[in-house]
Design a protein around this motif. Structure first.
Motif, PDB file in Angstrom:
ATOM      1  N   VAL A  42       0.849  -1.200   0.000  1.00  0.00           N
ATOM      2  CA  VAL A  42       0.000   0.000   0.000  1.00  0.00           C
ATOM      3  C   VAL A  42       0.888   1.255   0.000  1.00  0.00           C
ATOM      4  CG1 VAL A  42      -2.121  -0.925   0.986  1.00  0.00           C
ATOM      5  CG2 VAL A  42      -0.237  -0.381   2.481  1.00  0.00           C
ATOM      6  N   PRO A  43       1.308   1.700  -1.175  1.00  0.00           N
ATOM      7  CA  PRO A  43       2.336   2.731  -1.246  1.00  0.00           C
ATOM      8  C   PRO A  43       1.957   4.067  -0.608  1.00  0.00           C
ATOM      9  CG  PRO A  43       1.542   2.157  -3.438  1.00  0.00           C
ATOM     10  CD  PRO A  43       0.903   1.228  -2.478  1.00  0.00           C
ATOM     11  N   LEU A  44       0.784   4.561  -0.875  1.00  0.00           N
ATOM     12  CA  LEU A  44       0.474   5.906  -0.390  1.00  0.00           C
ATOM     13  C   LEU A  44       0.221   5.942   1.106  1.00  0.00           C
ATOM     14  CD1 LEU A  44      -1.705   7.263  -3.325  1.00  0.00           C
ATOM     15  CD2 LEU A  44       0.706   7.662  -2.850  1.00  0.00           C
ATOM     16  N   ILE A  45      -0.561   5.021   1.599  1.00  0.00           N
ATOM     17  CA  ILE A  45      -0.899   5.040   3.030  1.00  0.00           C
ATOM     18  C   ILE A  45       0.333   4.755   3.883  1.00  0.00           C
ATOM     19  CG2 ILE A  45      -2.276   3.915   4.827  1.00  0.00           C
ATOM     20  CD1 ILE A  45      -4.363   3.355   2.602  1.00  0.00           C
ATOM     21  N   ALA A  46       0.989   3.629   3.625  1.00  0.00           N
ATOM     22  CA  ALA A  46       2.161   3.257   4.420  1.00  0.00           C
ATOM     23  C   ALA A  46       3.311   4.233   4.191  1.00  0.00           C
ATOM     24  CB  ALA A  46       2.602   1.842   4.080  1.00  0.00           C
ATOM     25  N   GLY A  47       3.437   4.755   2.974  1.00  0.00           N
ATOM     26  CA  GLY A  47       4.521   5.688   2.680  1.00  0.00           C
ATOM     27  C   GLY A  47       4.399   6.992   3.451  1.00  0.00           C
ATOM     28  N   ILE A  48       3.213   7.550   3.476  1.00  0.00           N
ATOM     29  CA  ILE A  48       3.013   8.812   4.196  1.00  0.00           C
ATOM     30  C   ILE A  48       3.236   8.620   5.691  1.00  0.00           C
ATOM     31  CG2 ILE A  48       1.270  10.532   4.831  1.00  0.00           C
ATOM     32  CD1 ILE A  48       0.139  10.154   1.950  1.00  0.00           C
ATOM     33  N   SER A  81      10.005   4.909   2.144  1.00  0.00           N
ATOM     34  CA  SER A  81       8.642   5.456   2.114  1.00  0.00           C
ATOM     35  C   SER A  81       8.471   6.429   0.961  1.00  0.00           C
ATOM     36  CB  SER A  81       8.321   6.140   3.441  1.00  0.00           C
ATOM     37  OG  SER A  81       8.284   5.200   4.495  1.00  0.00           O
ATOM     38  N   TRP A  82       9.465   7.288   0.726  1.00  0.00           N
ATOM     39  CA  TRP A  82       9.386   8.220  -0.404  1.00  0.00           C
ATOM     40  C   TRP A  82       9.375   7.458  -1.729  1.00  0.00           C
ATOM     41  CZ3 TRP A  82       7.353  12.660  -0.308  1.00  0.00           C
ATOM     42  CH2 TRP A  82       7.506  13.524   0.777  1.00  0.00           C
ATOM     43  N   ILE A  83      10.151   6.396  -1.818  1.00  0.00           N
ATOM     44  CA  ILE A  83      10.130   5.579  -3.035  1.00  0.00           C
ATOM     45  C   ILE A  83       8.753   4.950  -3.213  1.00  0.00           C
ATOM     46  CG2 ILE A  83      11.060   3.476  -4.107  1.00  0.00           C
ATOM     47  CD1 ILE A  83      13.774   4.221  -2.802  1.00  0.00           C
ATOM     48  N   GLY A  84       8.173   4.451  -2.121  1.00  0.00           N
ATOM     49  CA  GLY A  84       6.837   3.884  -2.179  1.00  0.00           C
ATOM     50  C   GLY A  84       5.787   4.906  -2.594  1.00  0.00           C
TER      51      GLY A  84
END
Length: 102
Positions: A42-48, A81-84
């Protein structure tokens, strides 16, 4: 013969004072895990959340006076996280572009 054994006085005493072992920040570990999850699931949720917690972890470690470690883990979590996040945005852009091209 109830003699008690005592260490001779000229021997150094071990286990006295000293510094407690450095502990790894829990937030640093969480940031690293969230960074990995942001790339895989889940790139956006976990990344932020990973970027936020990683920043908090770095501040916490810096202000601990050497009591906490794991700054490298926190930094790696922020980078992952930024990469995600970038991966998530790219997927959204490609999905929107694909929807409009059909």
């Amino acid at each position: 013969m109830s003699e008690q054994w005592q260490q001779p006085q000229d021997q150094p005493q071990w286990g006295g004072g000293g510094q407690a072992p450095q502990q790894t920040s829990g937030k640093a570990t969480a940031a690293l895990v969230l960074g990995i999850v942001s790339i895989l699931c889940v790139p956006l949720i976990a990344g932020i959340i990973g970027v936020i917690i990683g920043g908090q972890a770095k501040k916490e470690i810096d202000s601990s006076g050497g009591r906490l470690g794991g700054r490298g883990m926190a930094q790696a979590g922020v980078i992952l996280s930024w990469i995600g996040i970038a991966w998530g945005v790219l997927v959204i852009i490609l999905a929107v572009a694909g929807a409009f091209s059909s």
